[in-house]
Design a protein around this motif. Structure first.
Motif, PDB file in Angstrom:
ATOM      1  N   ALA A  86       0.844  -1.185   0.000  1.00  0.00           N
ATOM      2  CA  ALA A  86       0.000   0.000   0.000  1.00  0.00           C
ATOM      3  C   ALA A  86       0.883   1.238   0.000  1.00  0.00           C
ATOM      4  O   ALA A  86       2.084   1.167   0.285  1.00  0.00           O
ATOM      5  N   TYR A  87       0.266   2.372  -0.278  1.00  0.00           N
ATOM      6  CA  TYR A  87       0.990   3.629  -0.399  1.00  0.00           C
ATOM      7  C   TYR A  87       0.177   4.692   0.330  1.00  0.00           C
ATOM      8  O   TYR A  87      -0.999   4.897   0.035  1.00  0.00           O
ATOM      9  N   ALA A  88       0.833   5.335   1.305  1.00  0.00           N
ATOM     10  CA  ALA A  88       0.114   6.220   2.220  1.00  0.00           C
ATOM     11  C   ALA A  88       0.624   7.656   2.157  1.00  0.00           C
ATOM     12  O   ALA A  88       1.785   7.915   1.848  1.00  0.00           O
ATOM     13  N   LEU A  89      -0.258   8.559   2.486  1.00  0.00           N
ATOM     14  CA  LEU A  89       0.061   9.976   2.620  1.00  0.00           C
ATOM     15  C   LEU A  89      -0.268  10.356   4.061  1.00  0.00           C
ATOM     16  O   LEU A  89      -1.401  10.153   4.506  1.00  0.00           O
ATOM     17  N   ASP A  90       0.729  10.828   4.775  1.00  0.00           N
ATOM     18  CA  ASP A  90       0.552  11.175   6.194  1.00  0.00           C
ATOM     19  C   ASP A  90      -0.021  10.002   6.993  1.00  0.00           C
ATOM     20  O   ASP A  90      -0.894  10.171   7.845  1.00  0.00           O
ATOM     21  N   GLY A  91       0.447   8.797   6.675  1.00  0.00           N
ATOM     22  CA  GLY A  91       0.041   7.606   7.414  1.00  0.00           C
ATOM     23  C   GLY A  91      -1.270   6.987   6.981  1.00  0.00           C
ATOM     24  O   GLY A  91      -1.644   5.917   7.452  1.00  0.00           O
ATOM     25  N   LYS A  92      -2.003   7.633   6.067  1.00  0.00           N
ATOM     26  CA  LYS A  92      -3.302   7.114   5.629  1.00  0.00           C
ATOM     27  C   LYS A  92      -3.191   6.559   4.213  1.00  0.00           C
ATOM     28  O   LYS A  92      -2.713   7.234   3.303  1.00  0.00           O
ATOM     29  N   VAL A  93      -3.662   5.340   4.036  1.00  0.00           N
ATOM     30  CA  VAL A  93      -3.524   4.646   2.758  1.00  0.00           C
ATOM     31  C   VAL A  93      -4.361   5.327   1.678  1.00  0.00           C
ATOM     32  O   VAL A  93      -5.554   5.551   1.849  1.00  0.00           O
ATOM     33  N   VAL A  94      -3.686   5.637   0.571  1.00  0.00           N
ATOM     34  CA  VAL A  94      -4.343   6.234  -0.599  1.00  0.00           C
ATOM     35  C   VAL A  94      -4.662   5.142  -1.612  1.00  0.00           C
ATOM     36  O   VAL A  94      -5.757   5.081  -2.151  1.00  0.00           O
ATOM     37  N   CYS A  95      -3.683   4.263  -1.880  1.00  0.00           N
ATOM     38  CA  CYS A  95      -3.915   3.179  -2.835  1.00  0.00           C
ATOM     39  C   CYS A  95      -3.193   1.918  -2.374  1.00  0.00           C
ATOM     40  O   CYS A  95      -2.281   1.982  -1.549  1.00  0.00           O
ATOM     41  N   PHE A  96      -3.625   0.782  -2.920  1.00  0.00           N
ATOM     42  CA  PHE A  96      -3.051  -0.492  -2.507  1.00  0.00           C
ATOM     43  C   PHE A  96      -3.171  -1.502  -3.633  1.00  0.00           C
ATOM     44  O   PHE A  96      -3.999  -1.369  -4.533  1.00  0.00           O
ATOM     45  N   PHE A  97      -2.323  -2.519  -3.558  1.00  0.00           N
ATOM     46  CA  PHE A  97      -2.342  -3.627  -4.513  1.00  0.00           C
ATOM     47  C   PHE A  97      -2.792  -4.874  -3.773  1.00  0.00           C
ATOM     48  O   PHE A  97      -2.287  -5.180  -2.701  1.00  0.00           O
ATOM     49  N   GLN A  98      -3.728  -5.582  -4.349  1.00  0.00           N
ATOM     50  CA  GLN A  98      -4.184  -6.852  -3.768  1.00  0.00           C
ATOM     51  C   GLN A  98      -3.927  -7.950  -4.788  1.00  0.00           C
ATOM     52  O   GLN A  98      -4.474  -7.925  -5.891  1.00  0.00           O
ATOM     53  N   SER A  99      -3.071  -8.890  -4.421  1.00  0.00           N
ATOM     54  CA  SER A  99      -2.765  -9.986  -5.344  1.00  0.00           C
ATOM     55  C   SER A  99      -3.955 -10.931  -5.465  1.00  0.00           C
ATOM     56  O   SER A  99      -4.752 -11.061  -4.538  1.00  0.00           O
ATOM     57  N   ALA A 100      -4.054 -11.563  -6.612  1.00  0.00           N
ATOM     58  CA  ALA A 100      -5.132 -12.525  -6.830  1.00  0.00           C
ATOM     59  C   ALA A 100      -5.049 -13.657  -5.813  1.00  0.00           C
ATOM     60  O   ALA A 100      -6.063 -14.146  -5.320  1.00  0.00           O
ATOM     61  N   ASP A 101      -3.835 -14.036  -5.472  1.00  0.00           N
ATOM     62  CA  ASP A 101      -3.622 -15.143  -4.540  1.00  0.00           C
ATOM     63  C   ASP A 101      -4.091 -14.812  -3.120  1.00  0.00           C
ATOM     64  O   ASP A 101      -4.515 -15.697  -2.392  1.00  0.00           O
ATOM     65  N   LYS A 102      -4.048 -13.541  -2.740  1.00  0.00           N
ATOM     66  CA  LYS A 102      -4.363 -13.130  -1.367  1.00  0.00           C
ATOM     67  C   LYS A 102      -5.741 -13.621  -0.911  1.00  0.00           C
ATOM     68  O   LYS A 102      -5.888 -14.154   0.175  1.00  0.00           O
ATOM     69  N   PHE A 103      -6.744 -13.410  -1.739  1.00  0.00           N
ATOM     70  CA  PHE A 103      -8.104 -13.812  -1.390  1.00  0.00           C
ATOM     71  C   PHE A 103      -8.670 -14.823  -2.388  1.00  0.00           C
ATOM     72  O   PHE A 103      -9.871 -14.972  -2.516  1.00  0.00           O
ATOM     73  N   LYS A 104      -7.749 -15.490  -3.107  1.00  0.00           N
ATOM     74  CA  LYS A 104      -8.130 -16.544  -4.054  1.00  0.00           C
ATOM     75  C   LYS A 104      -9.116 -16.030  -5.104  1.00  0.00           C
ATOM     76  O   LYS A 104     -10.147 -16.648  -5.383  1.00  0.00           O
ATOM     77  N   THR A 105      -8.778 -14.874  -5.698  1.00  0.00           N
ATOM     78  CA  THR A 105      -9.631 -14.284  -6.724  1.00  0.00           C
ATOM     79  C   THR A 105      -9.038 -14.522  -8.112  1.00  0.00           C
ATOM     80  O   THR A 105      -7.902 -14.957  -8.250  1.00  0.00           O
ATOM     81  N   ARG A 106      -9.795 -14.196  -9.093  1.00  0.00           N
ATOM     82  CA  ARG A 106      -9.431 -14.442 -10.484  1.00  0.00           C
ATOM     83  C   ARG A 106      -8.374 -13.470 -11.004  1.00  0.00           C
ATOM     84  O   ARG A 106      -7.654 -13.777 -11.939  1.00  0.00           O
ATOM     85  N   TYR A 107      -8.283 -12.280 -10.425  1.00  0.00           N
ATOM     86  CA  TYR A 107      -7.340 -11.268 -10.883  1.00  0.00           C
ATOM     87  C   TYR A 107      -6.876 -10.414  -9.708  1.00  0.00           C
ATOM     88  O   TYR A 107      -7.536 -10.333  -8.672  1.00  0.00           O
ATOM     89  N   SER A 108      -5.733  -9.783  -9.883  1.00  0.00           N
ATOM     90  CA  SER A 108      -5.226  -8.833  -8.893  1.00  0.00           C
ATOM     91  C   SER A 108      -5.985  -7.518  -9.054  1.00  0.00           C
ATOM     92  O   SER A 108      -6.612  -7.284 -10.090  1.00  0.00           O
ATOM     93  N   THR A 109      -5.919  -6.674  -8.022  1.00  0.00           N
ATOM     94  CA  THR A 109      -6.584  -5.376  -8.127  1.00  0.00           C
ATOM     95  C   THR A 109      -5.689  -4.262  -7.626  1.00  0.00           C
ATOM     96  O   THR A 109      -4.828  -4.462  -6.760  1.00  0.00           O
TER      97      THR A 109
END
Length: 150
Positions: A86-109
């Motif tokens: 994830a990528y944060a500004l002043d400690g608060k997450v602005v954007c993040f990457f979720q791998s497909a494997d993390k939650f057993k989904t069809r694609y990453s987000t």
């Protein structure tokens, strides 16, 4: 009056419970760091180590996302968030990457939280499916990240 059960809620999935445990560990680890520079350096090392652990297909995409985000929004601090890069500004997450494997989904987000300045009328997307990172996709990610912090 008794209620009848219409759904079978079984609580959090194993993947969701694991993500919550990871988040608790991330918070605990961050609280032990001393200087701001130490926190930033260790957070980025943790993020890169998490990317390195991903299956090849997810890892390749995550590495490109990391390079694009850090090049286009250097004010965002890399960190782990629920075990995700994830990528944060002043400690608060602005954007993040979720791998497909993390939650057993069809694609990453690639996801954006409410701090991201992506507003566009009354409705706009906050998560984007990533099947691969082409030159066109790289430019779209770069544009979204610049808008998110701009």
């Amino acid at each position: 009056m008794s209620r009848t059960k219409t759904s079978t809620y079984e609580g959090f999935t194993a993947e969701e419970r694991a993500a919550m445990k990871e988040h608790a560990q991330e918070v605990k680890k961050a609280s032990r760091r001393t200087s701001r520079a130490e926190k930033a350096a260790e957070a980025e090392r943790d993020l890169l180590a998490k990317i390195a652990e991903m299956p090849d297909a997810d890892r390749v995409i995550a590495e490109r996302v990391h390079a694009i985000v850090t090049a286009n929004a250097p004010m965002l601090a890399p960190k782990l968030w629920y075990g995700m890069p994830a990528y944060a500004l002043d400690g608060k997450v602005v954007c993040f990457f979720q791998s497909a494997d993390k939650f057993k989904t069809r694609y990453s987000t690639l996801g954006f939280n409410d701090l991201a300045k992506l507003d566009d009328g009354a409705m706009w997307p906050t998560h984007f499916a990533l099947a691969e990172v082409t030159a066109e996709v790289e430019e779209r990610i770069a544009e979204l990240v610049r808008r998110a912090v701009g």
